[in-house]
Design a protein around this motif. Structure first.
Motif, PDB file in Angstrom:
ATOM      1  N   GLU A 165      60.316 -13.329 -72.033  1.00  0.00           N
ATOM      2  CA  GLU A 165      60.168 -11.909 -72.389  1.00  0.00           C
ATOM      3  C   GLU A 165      59.452 -11.717 -73.730  1.00  0.00           C
ATOM      4  O   GLU A 165      59.871 -10.922 -74.575  1.00  0.00           O
ATOM      5  CB  GLU A 165      61.531 -11.207 -72.374  1.00  0.00           C
ATOM      6  CG  GLU A 165      62.165 -11.246 -70.983  1.00  0.00           C
ATOM      7  CD  GLU A 165      63.488 -10.515 -70.904  1.00  0.00           C
ATOM      8  OE1 GLU A 165      63.595  -9.430 -71.474  1.00  0.00           O
ATOM      9  OE2 GLU A 165      64.413 -11.060 -70.281  1.00  0.00           O
ATOM     10  N   TYR A 179      56.540 -14.659 -69.658  1.00  0.00           N
ATOM     11  CA  TYR A 179      57.341 -13.647 -68.957  1.00  0.00           C
ATOM     12  C   TYR A 179      58.814 -14.067 -68.937  1.00  0.00           C
ATOM     13  O   TYR A 179      59.706 -13.256 -69.146  1.00  0.00           O
ATOM     14  CB  TYR A 179      56.861 -13.482 -67.509  1.00  0.00           C
ATOM     15  CG  TYR A 179      55.534 -12.786 -67.346  1.00  0.00           C
ATOM     16  CD1 TYR A 179      55.132 -11.768 -68.207  1.00  0.00           C
ATOM     17  CD2 TYR A 179      54.680 -13.121 -66.301  1.00  0.00           C
ATOM     18  CE1 TYR A 179      53.910 -11.127 -68.039  1.00  0.00           C
ATOM     19  CE2 TYR A 179      53.468 -12.485 -66.121  1.00  0.00           C
ATOM     20  CZ  TYR A 179      53.087 -11.485 -66.994  1.00  0.00           C
ATOM     21  OH  TYR A 179      51.884 -10.842 -66.816  1.00  0.00           O
ATOM     22  N   GLU A 180      59.041 -15.343 -68.667  1.00  0.00           N
ATOM     23  CA  GLU A 180      60.415 -15.838 -68.577  1.00  0.00           C
ATOM     24  C   GLU A 180      61.142 -15.628 -69.901  1.00  0.00           C
ATOM     25  O   GLU A 180      62.328 -15.309 -69.938  1.00  0.00           O
ATOM     26  CB  GLU A 180      60.392 -17.322 -68.207  1.00  0.00           C
ATOM     27  CG  GLU A 180      61.757 -17.906 -67.948  1.00  0.00           C
ATOM     28  CD  GLU A 180      61.700 -19.405 -67.703  1.00  0.00           C
ATOM     29  OE1 GLU A 180      60.603 -19.992 -67.685  1.00  0.00           O
ATOM     30  OE2 GLU A 180      62.776 -19.994 -67.540  1.00  0.00           O
ATOM     31  N   ALA A 188      55.795 -11.742 -73.593  1.00  0.00           N
ATOM     32  CA  ALA A 188      54.380 -11.527 -73.241  1.00  0.00           C
ATOM     33  C   ALA A 188      53.766 -10.363 -74.000  1.00  0.00           C
ATOM     34  O   ALA A 188      52.558 -10.341 -74.241  1.00  0.00           O
ATOM     35  CB  ALA A 188      54.241 -11.314 -71.738  1.00  0.00           C
ATOM     36  N   ASP A 189      54.589  -9.383 -74.368  1.00  0.00           N
ATOM     37  CA  ASP A 189      54.059  -8.214 -75.076  1.00  0.00           C
ATOM     38  C   ASP A 189      54.304  -8.308 -76.584  1.00  0.00           C
ATOM     39  O   ASP A 189      54.197  -7.324 -77.286  1.00  0.00           O
ATOM     40  CB  ASP A 189      54.687  -6.934 -74.515  1.00  0.00           C
ATOM     41  CG  ASP A 189      56.207  -6.973 -74.546  1.00  0.00           C
ATOM     42  OD1 ASP A 189      56.764  -8.076 -74.765  1.00  0.00           O
ATOM     43  OD2 ASP A 189      56.830  -5.924 -74.358  1.00  0.00           O
ATOM     44  N   ASP A 209      51.397 -17.719 -68.700  1.00  0.00           N
ATOM     45  CA  ASP A 209      51.909 -16.375 -68.389  1.00  0.00           C
ATOM     46  C   ASP A 209      53.359 -16.407 -67.903  1.00  0.00           C
ATOM     47  O   ASP A 209      54.203 -15.634 -68.362  1.00  0.00           O
ATOM     48  CB  ASP A 209      50.993 -15.638 -67.401  1.00  0.00           C
ATOM     49  CG  ASP A 209      50.670 -16.410 -66.140  1.00  0.00           C
ATOM     50  OD1 ASP A 209      51.237 -17.496 -65.934  1.00  0.00           O
ATOM     51  OD2 ASP A 209      49.837 -15.919 -65.355  1.00  0.00           O
ATOM     52  N   GLN A 210      53.649 -17.307 -66.974  1.00  0.00           N
ATOM     53  CA  GLN A 210      55.009 -17.326 -66.420  1.00  0.00           C
ATOM     54  C   GLN A 210      56.038 -17.724 -67.484  1.00  0.00           C
ATOM     55  O   GLN A 210      57.146 -17.192 -67.521  1.00  0.00           O
ATOM     56  CB  GLN A 210      55.088 -18.276 -65.224  1.00  0.00           C
ATOM     57  CG  GLN A 210      56.324 -18.075 -64.427  1.00  0.00           C
ATOM     58  CD  GLN A 210      56.236 -18.611 -63.008  1.00  0.00           C
ATOM     59  OE1 GLN A 210      57.146 -18.436 -62.241  1.00  0.00           O
ATOM     60  NE2 GLN A 210      55.162 -19.270 -62.640  1.00  0.00           N
ATOM     61  N   ILE A 246      47.598 -14.340 -72.248  1.00  0.00           N
ATOM     62  CA  ILE A 246      48.420 -15.220 -71.418  1.00  0.00           C
ATOM     63  C   ILE A 246      47.645 -15.489 -70.134  1.00  0.00           C
ATOM     64  O   ILE A 246      46.760 -14.729 -69.770  1.00  0.00           O
ATOM     65  CB  ILE A 246      49.793 -14.611 -71.093  1.00  0.00           C
ATOM     66  CG1 ILE A 246      49.639 -13.276 -70.364  1.00  0.00           C
ATOM     67  CG2 ILE A 246      50.614 -14.450 -72.351  1.00  0.00           C
ATOM     68  CD1 ILE A 246      50.950 -12.746 -69.797  1.00  0.00           C
ATOM     69  N   GLY A 247      47.989 -16.575 -69.486  1.00  0.00           N
ATOM     70  CA  GLY A 247      47.284 -16.880 -68.251  1.00  0.00           C
ATOM     71  C   GLY A 247      47.797 -18.151 -67.622  1.00  0.00           C
ATOM     72  O   GLY A 247      48.731 -18.777 -68.126  1.00  0.00           O
ATOM     73  N   CYS A 248      47.160 -18.498 -66.510  1.00  0.00           N
ATOM     74  CA  CYS A 248      47.500 -19.747 -65.824  1.00  0.00           C
ATOM     75  C   CYS A 248      46.241 -20.632 -65.846  1.00  0.00           C
ATOM     76  O   CYS A 248      45.267 -20.305 -66.512  1.00  0.00           O
ATOM     77  CB  CYS A 248      47.981 -19.439 -64.410  1.00  0.00           C
ATOM     78  SG  CYS A 248      48.884 -20.806 -63.669  1.00  0.00           S
TER      79      CYS A 248
END
Lengths: 136, 111
Positions: B79, B76-77, B81-82, B72-73, B90-92
Protein backbone atom coordinates in the motif's frame (compact mmCIF):
# COMPACT_ATOMS: atom_id res chain seq x y z
CA UNK A 1 -20.08 5.67 -5.70
CA UNK A 2 -20.65 2.12 -4.52
CA UNK A 3 -18.96 1.20 -1.26
CA UNK A 4 -16.88 -1.99 -1.42
CA UNK A 5 -17.95 -4.99 0.61
CA UNK A 6 -15.98 -5.06 3.87
CA UNK A 7 -13.68 -8.02 4.49
CA UNK A 8 -13.16 -10.00 7.63
CA UNK A 9 -9.67 -9.28 8.87
CA UNK A 10 -7.65 -10.48 11.82
CA UNK A 11 -9.67 -11.50 14.91
CA UNK A 12 -12.93 -11.04 13.00
CA UNK A 13 -12.47 -7.28 12.56
CA UNK A 14 -14.13 -5.81 9.47
CA UNK A 15 -11.82 -3.97 7.11
CA UNK A 16 -12.03 -2.22 3.77
CA UNK A 17 -10.65 -4.34 0.92
CA UNK A 18 -7.24 -3.31 -0.33
CA UNK A 19 -5.95 -3.22 -3.85
CA UNK A 20 -4.12 -6.47 -3.10
CA UNK A 21 -7.44 -8.09 -2.17
CA UNK A 22 -8.82 -7.20 -5.60
CA UNK A 23 -5.70 -8.61 -7.26
CA UNK A 24 -5.99 -11.88 -5.31
CA UNK A 25 -9.73 -12.16 -5.97
CA UNK A 26 -9.22 -11.30 -9.63
CA UNK A 27 -6.49 -13.87 -10.15
CA UNK A 28 -8.70 -16.47 -8.46
CA UNK A 29 -11.71 -15.52 -10.57
CA UNK A 30 -9.64 -15.62 -13.73
CA UNK A 31 -8.30 -19.09 -12.89
CA UNK A 32 -11.86 -20.34 -12.37
CA UNK A 33 -13.19 -18.85 -15.61
CA UNK A 34 -13.61 -21.35 -18.43
CA UNK A 35 -12.36 -20.14 -21.81
CA UNK A 36 -15.62 -21.03 -23.53
CA UNK A 37 -17.51 -18.72 -21.18
CA UNK A 38 -15.68 -15.66 -22.43
CA UNK A 39 -16.65 -12.98 -24.93
CA UNK A 40 -14.45 -11.27 -27.47
CA UNK A 41 -11.01 -10.10 -26.44
CA UNK A 42 -9.98 -6.48 -26.59
CA UNK A 43 -6.45 -5.10 -26.64
CA UNK A 44 -5.44 -1.59 -25.59
CA UNK A 45 -2.65 0.54 -27.04
CA UNK A 46 -0.15 -0.84 -24.53
CA UNK A 47 -0.89 -4.42 -25.56
CA UNK A 48 -2.97 -5.43 -22.53
CA UNK A 49 -5.71 -7.90 -23.34
CA UNK A 50 -8.87 -8.74 -21.44
CA UNK A 51 -11.96 -10.86 -22.03
CA UNK A 52 -15.09 -10.99 -19.92
CA UNK A 53 -17.88 -13.49 -19.74
CA UNK A 54 -21.25 -13.05 -18.02
CA UNK A 55 -24.08 -15.38 -17.21
CA UNK A 56 -27.49 -13.80 -17.02
CA UNK A 57 -30.63 -15.48 -15.70
CA UNK A 58 -34.01 -13.74 -15.57
CA UNK A 59 -32.35 -10.41 -16.26
CA UNK A 60 -29.89 -10.73 -13.38
CA UNK A 61 -26.12 -11.04 -13.76
CA UNK A 62 -25.57 -14.28 -11.88
CA UNK A 63 -21.88 -14.73 -12.58
CA UNK A 64 -18.99 -12.84 -14.12
CA UNK A 65 -15.68 -14.22 -15.25
CA UNK A 66 -12.69 -12.76 -17.01
CA UNK A 67 -9.19 -13.39 -18.23
CA UNK A 68 -6.72 -10.57 -18.49
CA UNK A 69 -3.07 -9.91 -19.21
CA UNK A 70 -0.82 -10.41 -16.25
CA UNK A 71 -0.75 -6.69 -15.48
CA UNK A 72 -1.99 -6.75 -11.89
CA UNK A 73 -3.50 -3.27 -12.18
CA UNK A 74 -5.71 -4.47 -15.03
CA UNK A 75 -6.63 -7.61 -13.07
CA UNK A 76 -7.65 -5.46 -10.08
CA UNK A 77 -9.80 -3.17 -12.23
CA UNK A 78 -11.46 -6.15 -13.94
CA UNK A 79 -12.23 -7.61 -10.51
CA UNK A 80 -13.71 -4.32 -9.28
CA UNK A 81 -15.93 -4.20 -12.37
CA UNK A 82 -16.94 -7.86 -11.96
CA UNK A 83 -17.89 -7.36 -8.31
CA UNK A 84 -19.85 -4.21 -9.16
CA UNK A 85 -22.18 -5.96 -11.59
CA UNK A 86 -22.56 -9.38 -9.95
CA UNK A 87 -26.05 -10.00 -8.62
CA UNK A 88 -27.56 -6.90 -10.26
CA UNK A 89 -30.14 -6.58 -12.98
CA UNK A 90 -28.47 -5.79 -16.31
CA UNK A 91 -29.73 -2.20 -16.52
CA UNK A 92 -28.67 -1.53 -12.94
CA UNK A 93 -25.31 -3.21 -13.56
CA UNK A 94 -24.69 -0.87 -16.48
CA UNK A 95 -25.42 2.11 -14.26
CA UNK A 96 -22.80 0.97 -11.76
CA UNK A 97 -20.10 1.21 -14.43
CA UNK A 98 -19.99 4.99 -14.64
CA UNK A 99 -16.95 6.62 -16.24
CA UNK A 100 -14.17 7.16 -13.70
CA UNK A 101 -16.02 5.13 -11.09
CA UNK A 102 -13.93 1.99 -11.61
CA UNK A 103 -10.73 4.03 -11.47
CA UNK A 104 -11.96 5.85 -8.36
CA UNK A 105 -12.43 2.54 -6.59
CA UNK A 106 -8.66 2.05 -6.48
CA UNK A 107 -7.28 5.50 -5.63
CA UNK A 108 -3.76 4.30 -4.90
CA UNK A 109 -3.13 3.29 -8.51
CA UNK A 110 -0.67 5.81 -10.00
CA UNK A 111 -2.11 8.02 -12.77
CA UNK A 112 0.06 6.36 -15.42
CA UNK A 113 -1.75 3.06 -14.89
CA UNK A 114 -5.33 4.27 -14.51
CA UNK A 115 -6.09 3.81 -18.20
CA UNK A 116 -6.49 0.08 -17.53
CA UNK A 117 -9.78 0.92 -15.81
CA UNK A 118 -11.21 2.10 -19.11
CA UNK A 119 -10.37 -1.18 -20.82
CA UNK A 120 -12.08 -3.21 -18.09
CA UNK A 121 -15.11 -0.94 -18.02
CA UNK A 122 -15.54 -0.73 -21.80
CA UNK A 123 -15.35 -4.48 -22.24
CA UNK A 124 -17.87 -5.27 -19.55
CA UNK A 125 -20.27 -2.60 -20.76
CA UNK A 126 -20.08 -3.93 -24.32
CA UNK A 127 -20.87 -7.44 -23.10
CA UNK A 128 -23.76 -6.31 -20.90
CA UNK A 129 -25.21 -4.16 -23.69
CA UNK A 130 -25.04 -7.19 -25.96
CA UNK A 131 -26.81 -9.31 -23.34
CA UNK A 132 -29.43 -6.62 -22.85
CA UNK A 133 -30.19 -6.57 -26.57
CA UNK A 134 -30.48 -10.34 -26.68
CA UNK A 135 -33.00 -10.21 -23.87
CA UNK A 136 -35.25 -7.74 -25.64
CA UNK B 1 29.98 -1.40 -18.75
CA UNK B 2 26.33 -0.72 -17.97
CA UNK B 3 24.51 -2.61 -15.24
CA UNK B 4 21.00 -2.75 -13.83
CA UNK B 5 20.27 -3.93 -10.32
CA UNK B 6 17.20 -5.89 -9.34
CA UNK B 7 16.60 -5.88 -5.60
CA UNK B 8 14.68 -9.09 -5.11
CA UNK B 9 15.94 -10.93 -2.09
CA UNK B 10 15.25 -10.51 1.59
CA UNK B 11 18.84 -10.11 2.61
CA UNK B 12 19.82 -6.64 3.79
CA UNK B 13 20.48 -5.62 0.21
CA UNK B 14 19.06 -2.13 0.49
CA UNK B 15 20.17 -0.90 3.91
CA UNK B 16 23.57 -2.50 3.54
CA UNK B 17 24.56 -3.26 -0.06
CA UNK B 18 22.80 -0.26 -1.57
CA UNK B 19 23.03 2.11 1.39
CA UNK B 20 26.60 1.44 2.41
CA UNK B 21 28.24 0.41 -0.83
CA UNK B 22 26.50 1.16 -4.11
CA UNK B 23 24.94 4.52 -3.25
CA UNK B 24 28.00 6.08 -1.57
CA UNK B 25 30.14 4.87 -4.48
CA UNK B 26 27.73 6.42 -6.97
CA UNK B 27 27.71 9.66 -5.00
CA UNK B 28 31.50 9.69 -5.10
CA UNK B 29 31.66 8.68 -8.79
CA UNK B 30 33.71 5.58 -8.03
CA UNK B 31 31.25 2.72 -8.48
CA UNK B 32 33.20 1.49 -11.49
CA UNK B 33 30.33 0.91 -13.89
CA UNK B 34 27.41 2.91 -15.26
CA UNK B 35 24.21 2.01 -13.46
CA UNK B 36 21.27 2.42 -15.84
CA UNK B 37 18.46 1.10 -13.67
CA UNK B 38 17.33 -0.23 -10.31
CA UNK B 39 14.19 -2.30 -9.86
CA UNK B 40 12.86 -2.95 -6.38
CA UNK B 41 10.75 -5.97 -5.59
CA UNK B 42 11.21 -6.62 -1.91
CA UNK B 43 12.70 -3.78 0.15
CA UNK B 44 10.73 -1.24 -1.86
CA UNK B 45 9.94 0.89 1.19
CA UNK B 46 13.14 2.67 0.25
CA UNK B 47 11.16 4.29 -2.58
CA UNK B 48 8.65 5.92 -0.25
CA UNK B 49 8.76 9.72 -0.11
CA UNK B 50 10.75 10.93 2.87
CA UNK B 51 12.91 7.82 3.16
CA UNK B 52 16.37 9.23 3.74
CA UNK B 53 18.16 6.60 1.70
CA UNK B 54 15.56 6.87 -1.03
CA UNK B 55 15.86 10.64 -1.25
CA UNK B 56 19.63 10.34 -1.64
CA UNK B 57 19.13 7.64 -4.25
CA UNK B 58 16.67 9.82 -6.16
CA UNK B 59 19.16 12.69 -6.25
CA UNK B 60 21.86 10.42 -7.69
CA UNK B 61 19.39 8.84 -10.12
CA UNK B 62 18.35 12.24 -11.44
CA UNK B 63 21.95 13.39 -11.82
CA UNK B 64 23.10 10.22 -13.57
CA UNK B 65 19.97 9.28 -15.51
CA UNK B 66 19.35 6.07 -13.57
CA UNK B 67 15.92 4.51 -13.91
CA UNK B 68 14.27 3.72 -10.57
CA UNK B 69 11.18 1.51 -10.61
CA UNK B 70 9.15 -0.35 -8.01
CA UNK B 71 7.49 -3.68 -8.67
CA UNK B 72 3.82 -2.80 -9.04
CA UNK B 73 2.39 -5.81 -7.22
CA UNK B 74 4.93 -5.45 -4.40
CA UNK B 75 4.02 -1.77 -3.97
CA UNK B 76 0.29 -2.48 -4.07
CA UNK B 77 0.72 -5.23 -1.48
CA UNK B 78 2.50 -2.79 0.82
CA UNK B 79 0.00 0.00 0.00
CA UNK B 80 2.75 2.43 -0.95
CA UNK B 81 2.10 2.80 -4.70
CA UNK B 82 0.75 6.32 -4.20
CA UNK B 83 3.49 7.38 -1.80
CA UNK B 84 6.58 6.90 -3.90
CA UNK B 85 9.37 9.39 -4.52
CA UNK B 86 8.58 11.98 -7.16
CA UNK B 87 8.69 10.55 -10.67
CA UNK B 88 9.39 6.96 -9.63
CA UNK B 89 7.07 4.64 -11.56
CA UNK B 90 5.82 1.19 -10.71
CA UNK B 91 5.64 -1.64 -13.16
CA UNK B 92 6.36 -5.23 -14.05
CA UNK B 93 8.98 -6.74 -16.33
CA UNK B 94 7.46 -5.41 -19.57
CA UNK B 95 7.55 -1.91 -18.10
CA UNK B 96 11.11 -2.38 -16.87
CA UNK B 97 12.38 -3.68 -20.21
CA UNK B 98 10.47 -0.95 -22.02
CA UNK B 99 11.97 1.74 -19.82
CA UNK B 100 15.48 0.33 -20.26
CA UNK B 101 15.11 -0.22 -24.01
CA UNK B 102 16.84 3.02 -24.89
CA UNK B 103 19.75 2.39 -22.54
CA UNK B 104 20.15 -1.35 -22.23
CA UNK B 105 22.46 -2.76 -19.54
CA UNK B 106 25.21 -5.22 -20.38
CA UNK B 107 24.59 -7.05 -17.11
CA UNK B 108 21.57 -7.39 -14.86
CA UNK B 109 22.54 -8.12 -11.28
CA UNK B 110 20.04 -9.53 -8.82
CA UNK B 111 20.65 -8.61 -5.21
Amino acid sequence: MIEPEPRTGCCGNRRTPTLSDYIDDGLRRSRLTASDALGAACRDDAGHVARFGVHIADGVVTSVGFRASTCVTLVAYCEVAAQRVSGRRVAEALRTLQPADIARALPSVPPAKRDRAQLARALLIALLEQAKELQT
Amino acid sequence: MKVAYIFATQRHTVSYVLGRMILPQLEENRHGVDVVGMFFEDNNYVLVRGNLLGERLLAVAKAKGILLMGCDQCCYEREIADQLLEGVPIGCFPDLYGALAGNMPDQVITL
